[in-house]
Motif scaffolding. Structure first.
Motif, PDB file in Angstrom:
ATOM      1  N   UNK A  84     -27.504  15.966  53.510  1.00 21.80           N
ATOM      2  CA  UNK A  84     -27.324  15.254  52.249  1.00 21.80           C
ATOM      3  C   UNK A  84     -27.719  16.151  51.086  1.00 21.80           C
ATOM      4  N   UNK A  85     -27.120  15.903  49.930  1.00 17.76           N
ATOM      5  CA  UNK A  85     -27.447  16.653  48.738  1.00 17.76           C
ATOM      6  C   UNK A  85     -27.808  15.691  47.608  1.00 17.76           C
ATOM      7  N   UNK A  86     -28.557  16.196  46.646  1.00 17.38           N
ATOM      8  CA  UNK A  86     -28.887  15.400  45.461  1.00 17.38           C
ATOM      9  C   UNK A  86     -28.459  16.151  44.203  1.00 17.38           C
ATOM     10  N   UNK A  87     -27.349  16.881  44.325  1.00 13.34           N
ATOM     11  CA  UNK A  87     -26.867  17.661  43.183  1.00 13.34           C
ATOM     12  C   UNK A  87     -26.487  16.768  42.016  1.00 13.34           C
ATOM     13  N   UNK A  88     -26.108  15.514  42.307  1.00 11.98           N
ATOM     14  CA  UNK A  88     -25.741  14.593  41.242  1.00 11.98           C
ATOM     15  C   UNK A  88     -26.897  14.361  40.276  1.00 11.98           C
ATOM     16  N   UNK A  89     -28.130  14.542  40.771  1.00 14.13           N
ATOM     17  CA  UNK A  89     -29.303  14.330  39.925  1.00 14.13           C
ATOM     18  C   UNK A  89     -29.972  15.653  39.543  1.00 14.13           C
ATOM     19  N   UNK A  90     -30.195  16.510  40.516  1.00 15.37           N
ATOM     20  CA  UNK A  90     -30.982  17.725  40.285  1.00 15.37           C
ATOM     21  C   UNK A  90     -30.146  18.937  39.895  1.00 15.37           C
ATOM     22  N   UNK A  91     -28.822  18.798  39.902  1.00 16.02           N
ATOM     23  CA  UNK A  91     -27.984  19.947  39.611  1.00 16.02           C
ATOM     24  C   UNK A  91     -27.657  20.725  40.868  1.00 16.02           C
ATOM     25  N   UNK A  92     -26.677  21.620  40.774  1.00 18.88           N
ATOM     26  CA  UNK A  92     -26.217  22.354  41.953  1.00 18.88           C
ATOM     27  C   UNK A  92     -27.298  23.243  42.548  1.00 18.88           C
ATOM     28  N   UNK A  93     -28.217  23.732  41.704  1.00 15.53           N
ATOM     29  CA  UNK A  93     -29.250  24.633  42.213  1.00 15.53           C
ATOM     30  C   UNK A  93     -30.573  23.923  42.492  1.00 15.53           C
ATOM     31  N   UNK A  94     -30.627  22.606  42.250  1.00 15.24           N
ATOM     32  CA  UNK A  94     -31.854  21.855  42.496  1.00 15.24           C
ATOM     33  C   UNK A  94     -32.837  21.882  41.340  1.00 15.24           C
ATOM     34  N   UNK A  95     -32.539  22.662  40.302  1.00 16.03           N
ATOM     35  CA  UNK A  95     -33.425  22.753  39.141  1.00 16.03           C
ATOM     36  C   UNK A  95     -32.634  22.585  37.847  1.00 16.03           C
ATOM     37  N   UNK A  96     -31.723  21.635  37.851  1.00 24.54           N
ATOM     38  CA  UNK A  96     -30.999  21.331  36.622  1.00 24.54           C
ATOM     39  C   UNK A  96     -30.107  22.458  36.146  1.00 24.54           C
ATOM     40  N   UNK A  97     -29.592  23.267  37.093  1.00 27.31           N
ATOM     41  CA  UNK A  97     -28.709  24.407  36.770  1.00 27.31           C
ATOM     42  C   UNK A  97     -29.386  25.398  35.826  1.00 27.31           C
TER      43      UNK A  97
END
Length: 352
Positions: free
Chosen positions: A73-86
């Motif tokens: 699972x990914x949470x890119x919808x919230x944290x961005x593609x890199x996990x730190x808001x891009x």
């Protein structure tokens, strides 16, 4: 001190390489920014800070590639593609160049005549952390094995894959931990992924089930029913395992959601520092602003750009508890004891 980085790369080969590097890049960039911050403070006559970091140089090791059960699972919808808001795109000047860290975690080649005679290129190092080419679960077990029982507190602020792998590899060594602090689950509140499931738990429900089984008087009796499919060994009978069990302190959404940080609080503290040139303030503002914007987009009732927009401190609450209490029950913290926690792994609507 150790950081274990869980990585769940995408299936496609090209995407796999990029996704694999994001977790490590975030961790390494954090130390890169802190190093720049310390230099900035020194140049401006400010206390450098980060005394604990100087005293105990952390080890960064690479964790699991995939969950033990289910799809990644990914949470890119919230944290961005890199996990730190891009942040690596919006603030590339704060990202550690890939040439200085990308191969720090490569495992050494097999011991052959060719590899032993080939010239070796020294790897760049950081004054603030030690990179490890040893898999994270083995680093965790080494730390526990070389420490007295009840002296190491483990903290999980993501899926429990790496900890479950360590526990399967050597249950008796893993049980030497003083306690395991877990950010995950939803007990009496709705989940944030399904009506009943929280992200960190559903992201690897099998790993969570295996970990929580170690709190049972008879761990083998509460193991997932398809243990062999994970490639990990089942736990031994309770007689062989001994009397010691894992102490888990769980921080579900019930606890963490109520602890929040407002945009006006963040910007009021960091904007003056950023204007004076603080690299750390500039970097932190970048990804916290992204989180606030995402909160406004996903939830009704928030004014775009409003100071009252807030983000929940899910992971910081766990770390704060560890810092303030040492993993023990202390005054000021209300702990419900004796809860029997199990994880449902197979239901269509109740998984996680």
């Amino acid at each position: 001190m150790q950081f274990a980085v869980n990585e769940y790369p995408k299936r496609a080969p090209k995407d796999s390489v990029a996704a694999t590097l994001f977790c490590l890049r975030n961790a390494v960039s954090m130390f890169h920014v802190i190093e720049k911050e310390m230099q900035w403070r020194k140049e401006h006559g400010r206390p450098e800070g980060f005394d604990a970091l100087k005293k105990s140089k952390p080890v960064i090791a690479v964790g699991a590639d995939e969950p033990l059960g289910g799809e990644r699972l990914q949470a890119a919808y919230y944290h961005g593609a890199d996990g730190l808001g891009n942040v690596h795109t919006s603030h590339p000047h704060h990202s550690s160049p890939s040439s200085t860290w990308q191969h720090l975690f490569d495992r050494p080649p097999p011991d052959t005549l060719l590899s032993s005679t080939a010239p070796t290129k020294p790897s760049p190092t950081s004054p603030l952390f030690t990179p490890s080419s040893t898999p994270s679960h083995l680093e965790i077990l080494s730390l526990l094995d070389n420490s007295p029982p009840n002296t190491i507190t483990l903290i999980a602020i993501g899926p429990l894959t790496t900890f479950a792998t360590a526990a399967a590899h050597s249950p008796s060594t893993f049980l030497k931990a003083k306690s395991l602090l877990v950010m995950g689950g939803a007990i009496a509140v709705p989940g944030n992924m399904t009506p009943v499931a929280e992200f960190n738990t559903i992201a690897d429900a099998v790993a969570a089930a295996r970990i929580y089984a170690l709190t049972s008087p008879d761990p083998a009796s509460t193991m997932p029913p398809f243990g062999s499919a994970t490639g990990l060994e089942d736990y031994p009978p309770k007689e062989e395992l001994g009397e010691r069990r894992l102490r888990v302190v769980k921080f579900p959404l019930d606890v963490t959601t109520g602890h929040s940080l407002r945009r006006d609080e963040v910007e009021g503290k960091l904007n003056p520092l950023r204007e004076k040139g603080s690299p750390l303030a500039d970097w932190v503002l970048a990804f916290t602003k992204h989180s606030c914007r995402t909160t406004e987009r996903l939830n009704e009732g928030f004014e775009p750009g409003g100071g009252w927009t807030w983000i929940s401190l899910h992971d910081p609450v766990v770390c704060w508890y560890a810092v303030k209490t040492g993993g023990e029950e202390k005054e000021g913290w209300v702990v419900k004891r004796g809860e029997d926690i199990r994880v449902e792994m197979m239901g269509q609507w109740t998984r996680g």
